[in-house]
Design an enzyme around this catalytic site. Structure first.
Site, PDB file in Angstrom:
ATOM      1  N   HIS A 174       0.818  -1.209   0.000  1.00 53.24           N
ATOM      2  CA  HIS A 174       0.000   0.000   0.000  1.00 53.24           C
ATOM      3  C   HIS A 174       0.855   1.265   0.000  1.00 53.24           C
ATOM      4  CE1 HIS A 174      -3.843   2.036   0.620  1.00 53.24           C
ATOM      5  NE2 HIS A 174      -3.257   2.809   1.517  1.00 53.24           N
ATOM      6  N   HIS A 214     -10.344   2.931  -0.423  1.00 54.50           N
ATOM      7  CA  HIS A 214     -10.496   2.458   0.949  1.00 54.50           C
ATOM      8  C   HIS A 214     -11.324   1.178   0.893  1.00 54.50           C
ATOM      9  CE1 HIS A 214     -10.032   4.185   5.235  1.00 54.50           C
ATOM     10  NE2 HIS A 214      -8.860   3.993   4.684  1.00 54.50           N
TER      11      HIS A 214
END
Length: 733
Positions: A45, A91
């Site tokens: 990420h 998200h």
């Protein structure tokens, strides 16, 4: 202090080779805090270790690009000393585990990415993907995610002006929540994140730090399994009212001459913000974690550094400006703490309770983050489906209504009516059209904003699908009269360690890059979300494209709705009746086979430039690009939006089946209306753009030859019915 066992190393997501590199950099074993820092900084990420090799190939420059990828968001020049700052982020994993807070904090995070660079946010968008409507968890996820997006955006007072929402079984175990924010700033007052000036104070502002979100970046870099709900504590909790205060306080501070660098605390929180700022500026940092405002007792250095509590910023101030800054944050009732200073050591030295909690070299840790050239295989090419290979419907009117009222093509009013899309008073085109339009406050200029991707195309042929996603975003902007300027992307894919998934990513990047070059539409920001899999089942490849364009004069824009009767309807572009991987195939035939429609980028550019020039010259006021559902769906949407019917006739020399002409998804096409068709057709011929009159607006019925005659009231009811009925149905579990 805990011993670092192989099990602890594995729990932090390291491979054996990666941990060996950690030992090489340090020359010793890390303590648990240092291991946590390496873990989040080297997570997929944060480090983009599987994707950065390919991301580097995308075009990122143009004369209007002020700042491309590498900062919190991209920056483009729109003239008059005004800059647009925008980005899209995901998200996904948090929103699956806790849909309301996952979606809400996704919105909060992307807002901070934009205002940390000096921009006032003026518009939000979102791109949502959910599992099959009949999956037992889908309705719950839709409800929570939409409420979270609206709850945060509405409370902070930024309009949510558009987006997209699709359903497919591949998202059953991994819904996608991609949030985009667009902001406006003075072009000569952009703020960056490189920390410079030895001795300058490092300041923490915003909310207190809690234990929420710990390991969020690591969780976002892993597949899901049946125990995913147990990861609920890693989902952050948002407070939009505090974020509003933080926004205003930061903008007030930015109006002074006190800031050297500023960075929001997003994924990996205080760790990533401090390391990234120091790395970009070539400095070291000494930080006292006792000074960090916390809201829970007994927090360890590990927890403080890896917390992803929301509404926090890290700022480097000019020397002597501390009290000026403190007064502003005190006024807005936000925490303000001087937590450290910049050094020339090149190291991150963190202390707590008088002891060293971590002592790490910054440049090697950041520079040595893994970069993988993962093995990949090209997605096999599919055979084309000739129009004659797809059966005609028994009732073509029923087929049109079935597509119009299907989960992926029904009205999204149920969603966007939960968003305040008019706050700030500058929304010009509301949700539901090709692109949202927001006025540049106090001017006659407008920003057109869109989000698009067809995952079925990308699964069938990632390279064509990637190019089509960029081209579709470009068409959406063109259709409202905007000059497309730049894109942000959100690359949502499965496990990159599987060569076929990595091949999807590579193919999509290649297609996107080719389209961006051909359309002069550079990438200025973006996000990569990998490991969107559950129990080995990956999502459809979903490279979402967020596009921004400029309308120089809002008096010269077009709307995707019939606006008056007795106007000629002109179809721009060539129609071959392409039904592979189409909405018709999905809804009517329950199939997803065939190849997606090919896209000729030179033709795309030619047709689009022609249409935009017509709008800019004030020659046309109504335009709609054609994509999913083809001509049939495009005509219906324009009729419903304008409350005006149409009479359409297929060409007399039609050499493809009627259903292919109506529902084929050939690219580079637009519908427009005019009361001077001869002039438009003549100009199109001169520009070598295919164009033909296919009908006339008017009445309260959509009529297509002798095959279709449906009242607008029936079409509208069909289009509006699905979503409210679906969300009102009781859950089965």
């Amino acid at each position: 202090m805990s011993a670092i066992t192989p099990e602890i190393v594995a729990e932090h997501g390291f491979t054996k080779a990666e941990y060996a590199e950690v030992l090489s950099i340090l020359g010793r074993e890390p303590n648990i805090t240092e291991l946590g820092i390496f873990s989040v900084m080297w997570s997929e990420h944060c480090s983009y270790k599987s994707s950065k090799k390919w991301l580097k190939t995308l075009p990122t420059e143009a004369k209007w690009v002020i700042c491309g990828p590498g900062e919190n968001a991209g920056v483009i020049d729109i003239g008059d000393n005004q800059a647009v700052i925008f980005k899209m982020e995901s998200h996904n994993h948090p929103s699956f585990i806790e849909p309301y807070q996952g979606a809400a904090t996704g919105v909060g995070g992307i807002l901070r990415d934009v205002f940390t660079m000096g921009a006032r946010p003026i518009a939000n968008m979102n791109a949502l993907r959910f599992g099959a409507p009949d999956h037992p968890k889908t309705r719950h996820l839709v409800s929570g995610v939409v409420a979270g997006v609206g709850g945060y955006g509405n409370c902070i007072g930024v309009p949510t002006v558009g987006g997209e929402c699709q359903f497919h079984p591949s998202y059953n175990g991994n819904n996608l929540v991609n949030a985009m924010t667009v902001g406006l700033a003075p072009a000569d007052r952009i703020f960056y994140s490189a920390a410079t000036g030895i001795g300058n104070p490092v300041v923490y502002v915003g909310s207190k730090t809690g234990r929420d979100g710990i390991h969020g970046a690591t969780m976002a870099s892993a597949e899901f399994d049946d125990a995913s709900d147990e990861k609920r504590p890693t989902v952050q909790v948002g407070d939009p009212f505090t974020e509003k205060l933080l926004l205003e306080a930061c903008l007030e501070l930015m109006a002074t001459e006190t800031i050297v660098a500023i960075q929001d605390m997003g994924a990996a929180g205080l760790t990533s913000s401090s390391f990234e700022m120091a790395s970009k500026g070539g400095t070291g940092i000494e930080m006292n974690l006792d000074k960090v405002p916390v809201r829970e007792t007994g927090m360890t250095p590990y927890e403080i550094l890896l917390s992803e509590s929301q509404e926090r910023m890290l700022i480097v101030l000019k020397p002597g400006c501390e009290e000026t800054a403190r007064a502003i944050f005190d006024k807005w009732e936000l925490d303000f703490a001087i937590v450290g200073k910049l050094t020339d050591s090149g190291r991150m030295v963190l202390t707590m309770h008088g002891e060293i909690a971590a002592d790490l070299p910054i440049a090697p840790l950041v520079a040595a983050s893994p970069e993988y050239d993962r093995p990949w295989v090209e997605t096999p090419k599919r055979a084309e489906l000739a129009p004659s290979e797809v059966a005609a419907p028994a009732d073509i009117s029923a087929a049109l209504k079935a597509i119009l009222g299907s989960p992926n093509h029904a009205s999204r009013r149920w969603i966007w009516e939960q968003y305040d899309h008019m706050v700030m008073g500058d929304t010009v085109q509301r949700p539901g059209g090709d692109a949202a339009i927001v006025r540049v406050h106090g001017t006659s200029k407008g920003l057109a904003i869109t989000s698009d991707c067809n995952p079925r195309y990308c699964f069938a042929d990632p390279e064509t699908g990637g190019a089509q996603a960029v081209a579709e975003a470009w068409r959406n902007l063109i259709a409202c009269g905007a000059k497309p300027l730049a894109i942000t992307d959100n690359m949502n894919f499965g496990n990159p360690e599987r060569p076929e998934i990595m091949g999807q990513f590579v193919g999509a990047i290649k297609g996107m890059g080719a389209a961006c070059k051909a359309l002069d539409f550079p990438v200025v920001s973006g996000n990569v979300s990998l490991y969107n899999e559950t129990n080995g089942e990956g999502i459809l490849p979903t490279p979402v494209i967020g596009g921004v364009g400029l309308i120089d004069d809002l008096d010269h824009q077009a709307v995707p709705a019939f606006t008056k009767p007795q106007e000629a309807i002109i179809l721009i572009g060539e129609t071959r009746g392409w039904l592979g991987v189409s909405a018709y195939l999905e809804v009517i035939e329950n199939r997803e086979d065939g190849a997606p429609p090919p896209i000729d980028l030179a033709i795309e550019r030619r047709n689009g430039d022609f249409v935009r020039n017509l709008i800019a010259a004030g020659r046309i006021k109504t335009c709609h690009d054609l994509s999913d559902g083809g001509l049939g769906l495009g005509l219906t949407e324009m009729a419903i939006a304008g409350g005006i019917g149409a009479i359409v006739s297929p060409p007399e020399n039609l050499d493809i089946p009627l259903h292919a002409w109506l529902f084929g998804e050939d690219q580079s096409r637009y519908l427009l209306t005019t009361d001077e068709p001869e002039t438009i057709l003549s100009q199109a011929a001169t520009a070598e753009v295919p164009a033909m009159v296919i009908g006339t607006t008017g009445g309260d019925t959509l009529t297509v030859g002798s095959a279709i005659a449906i009242s607008l009231s029936e079409l509208t009811k069909t289009h509006e019915a699905w979503f409210p009925a679906y969300m009102a149905a009781p859950d089965e579990n």
